[in-house]
Write a protein that holds these residues in place. Structure first.
Motif: not given
Length: 203
Positions: A36-56, A73-81
């Motif tokens: 908790s609070n390690a910065g995981k959501s922020s890291a996912l958002n930075a990786l994807c250049q999106q501000n609110a993909l993973a909720r901070v 457009p890739h089939e069956n490619r996932y990031l898992v939080d």
């Protein structure tokens, strides 16, 4: 010109609270774990250049499912939080449910290609971090440690922590665990993390 970011189109797919809700076990998945609070959501958002993909969230431990993000457009490619532990105020039976779910997920998920463990550079290698890296090692999966919030330390202190963490993990796991410094705030290390995760996902 910088290369296009393969994660920029990532989008929320589903949240799974048990095995029946997971997508079919094919393709490629990279899991992200962090206290908790390690910065995981922020890291996912930075990786994807999106501000609110993973909720901070300011409330630790809000992630209570395995949250899947698809990468079109890739089939069956996932990031898992993965659920964040730490001082999450949740009932013990719910913690036990998550633990059993994660044990099964790591033990049998064929699509899982690698694990990113997100840790605050000021407090690395807590019990949870070691447990998650141990899960990956047991499965023979590569792991990548992101030492986040590197902008909170001076360059020398950050370099010293990086060296210490790298030394300890290589002593335990050889070259199956890589380590880097990272900051969602300053974007330090974002390209390096994208390369690692993109490589595992064969993007």
């Amino acid at each position: 010109m910088p290369a296009p970011n393969p994660f920029a189109r990532a989008q929320y797919l589903l949240a799974a609270h048990n095995h029946r809700q997971l997508p079919p076990d094919g393709g490629f998945e990279v899991a992200f774990a962090g206290r908790s609070n390690a910065g995981k959501s922020s890291a996912l958002n930075a990786l994807c250049q999106q501000n609110a993909l993973a909720r901070v969230s300011k409330t630790p431990g809000r992630t209570q499912q395995l949250v899947y993000f698809a990468i079109p457009p890739h089939e069956n490619r996932y990031l898992v939080d993965l659920p964040g532990y730490g001082y999450a105020k949740v009932p013990q039976d719910l913690q036990a449910h998550w633990q059993a779910f994660l044990d099964a997920y790591f033990g049998s998920r064929a699509a899982l290609k690698g694990l990113v463990v997100v840790m605050d550079i000021r407090h690395p290698l807590k019990d949870y971090d070691r447990q998650m890296i141990g899960y990956a090692a047991e499965r023979g999966l590569p792991a990548h440690a992101l030492l986040t919030k590197a902008d909170k330390l001076g360059r020398g202190a950050a370099a010293n922590t990086l060296q210490a963490v790298r030394k300890e993990l290589s002593g335990l796991y050889g070259d199956s665990v890589s380590v880097q410094t990272f900051s969602g705030e300053s974007k330090q290390g974002v390209e390096q993390a994208r390369e690692v995760v993109g490589g595992w996902l064969a993007l």
